[in-house]
Design a protein around this motif. Structure first.
Motif, PDB file in Angstrom:
ATOM      1  N   UNK A 157      -4.125 -12.411  -8.368  1.00  0.00           N
ATOM      2  CA  UNK A 157      -4.769 -12.343  -9.674  1.00  0.00           C
ATOM      3  C   UNK A 157      -5.789 -11.210  -9.723  1.00  0.00           C
ATOM      4  N   UNK A 158      -6.570 -11.061  -8.663  1.00  0.00           N
ATOM      5  CA  UNK A 158      -7.709 -10.148  -8.705  1.00  0.00           C
ATOM      6  C   UNK A 158      -7.407  -8.768  -8.134  1.00  0.00           C
TER       7      UNK A 158
ATOM      8  N   UNK B 239       2.439 -26.675  -8.488  1.00  0.00           N
ATOM      9  CA  UNK B 239       1.118 -26.192  -8.072  1.00  0.00           C
ATOM     10  C   UNK B 239       1.216 -24.794  -7.489  1.00  0.00           C
ATOM     11  N   UNK B 240       2.268 -24.566  -6.708  1.00  0.00           N
ATOM     12  CA  UNK B 240       2.481 -23.285  -6.032  1.00  0.00           C
ATOM     13  C   UNK B 240       3.816 -22.704  -6.480  1.00  0.00           C
ATOM     14  N   UNK B 241       3.816 -21.407  -6.755  1.00  0.00           N
ATOM     15  CA  UNK B 241       5.034 -20.722  -7.176  1.00  0.00           C
ATOM     16  C   UNK B 241       5.244 -19.490  -6.308  1.00  0.00           C
ATOM     17  N   UNK B 242       6.394 -19.442  -5.638  1.00  0.00           N
ATOM     18  CA  UNK B 242       6.834 -18.204  -5.003  1.00  0.00           C
ATOM     19  C   UNK B 242       7.849 -17.599  -5.960  1.00  0.00           C
TER      20      UNK B 242
ATOM     21  N   UNK C 217       3.705 -11.560  -5.490  1.00  0.00           N
ATOM     22  CA  UNK C 217       3.066 -12.460  -4.538  1.00  0.00           C
ATOM     23  C   UNK C 217       3.090 -13.913  -4.997  1.00  0.00           C
ATOM     24  N   UNK C 218       3.023 -14.851  -4.057  1.00  0.00           N
ATOM     25  CA  UNK C 218       2.885 -16.264  -4.405  1.00  0.00           C
ATOM     26  C   UNK C 218       1.688 -16.468  -5.329  1.00  0.00           C
ATOM     27  N   UNK C 219       1.875 -17.357  -6.306  1.00  0.00           N
ATOM     28  CA  UNK C 219       0.846 -17.516  -7.328  1.00  0.00           C
ATOM     29  C   UNK C 219       0.959 -18.904  -7.940  1.00  0.00           C
TER      30      UNK C 219
END
Length: 315
Positions: free
Chosen positions: A12-13, A240-243, A248-250
């Motif tokens: 994100x950052x 909750x988690x997405x690859x 990148x995983x997010x």
């Protein structure tokens, strides 16, 4: 070791991580980057967000695997024989558990061409029926395209389709894990599947979801159907988690932003253009600047607009 929190924050950052001008992140390996542990026992080698090139060896998608306790499940065959072998070499450094099954997320080259290596290892390979048909029909030209950009890195690669296919869902119960390989409906390309780990609330989304790079719209990518599949099947996972397939995983917010929201935005731009009597020649240049920061924008934005126009003028 990079933690999940670090990866999510970076995704994100720190969008500069995804810059397609970044040099190969793992010199000495055909992999673009070294596998990272996203959550315990779920790993992914994150591919470049650029088009496939000799420099990234075609590793421009995510190659994931789950160490179950009773064997390893690999998601994506990889773009070449050598790339699949490089992934296997990494797996062997992480665990002595054997690879017991490979899942192809679709029929594209970077999902299936590495099947050549896995088939030599005697590993069963699973894909959706439509993906298998796609690879059977277009495999020869997919291989030739990879050989052109990969040159000597294509050595050893041959066409090897899946050994088993399914239509709706393929369940893998292995060790401590349940993996649900799901065909959620029409999406980016024929036979796209996502791998859902319900106990971990993690989805290996495949090309259902993109992050950090602009998604490509192919001639057979029906954007209205993709949006329907997203709303009816993918969003309700509430992962909750997405690859994602790329990037990148997010989390769901980020992949929604760069997949569903982009498709909705582009279709709205094209709808306005059509309603105003606009022609195809001008449709290529509808405003997509809110997504200009994404990698592959320059390669894909105008093509995407043209293909959506061709779809929507008959909707």
């Amino acid at each position: 070791m990079r933690t999940l929190a670090f990866l999510l924050a970076a995704s994100i950052a720190m969008p500069s991580w995804a810059d397609e001008d970044i040099a190969d992140q793992y010199p000495g390996s055909m992999l673009y980057s070294k596998p990272v542990e996203v959550i315990p026992n779920v790993w992914s080698a994150i591919g470049a967000t650029a088009p496939p090139t000799y420099e990234n060896a075609g590793h421009n998608n995510n190659l994931s695997f789950v160490v179950t306790g009773d064997g390893v499940v690999v998601i994506n065959g990889g773009a070449a024989h050598g790339l699949a072998k490089a992934l296997h070499d990494e797996i062997k450094m992480i665990t002595d558990q054997p690879v017991k099954i490979v899942v192809n997320e679709n029929g594209q080259g970077h999902a299936m061409l590495g099947n050549s290596y896995w088939s030599e290892q005697g590993v069963p390979i699973v894909a959706h029926t439509d993906a298998a048909h796609e690879f059977e029909e277009y495999g020869a030209q997919i291989l030739q395209g990879m050989q052109r950009y990969n040159q000597d890195k294509a050595e050893g690669t041959f066409l090897a389709g899946p050994t088993e296919t399914f239509d709706d869902e393929y369940i893998i119960e292995m060790g401590d894990y349940r993996l649900e390989v799901r065909y959620l409906g029409p999406a980016h390309s024929p036979g796209d599947v996502s791998v859902w780990l319900p106990e971990q609330s993690l989805v290996i989304a495949g090309d259902m979801a993109f992050h950090e790079r602009m998604l490509p719209i192919f001639g057979d990518t029906m954007t209205a159907d993709w949006l329907d599949t997203w709303d009816a099947e993918f969003e309700p996972l509430n992962a909750t988690y997405v690859i994602p397939g790329h990037g990148h995983p997010t989390n769901m917010d980020q992949v929604r932003r760069y997949t569903k929201d982009y498709l909705v935005y582009l279709r709205a731009q094209i709808r306005e253009h059509i309603d105003n009597g606009g022609e195809l020649a001008d449709a290529y240049y509808v405003d997509q600047t809110p997504y200009k920061h994404l990698d592959t924008y320059d390669e894909l934005a105008t093509k995407n607009a043209g293909r959506v126009y061709e779809q929507m003028e008959f909707e």
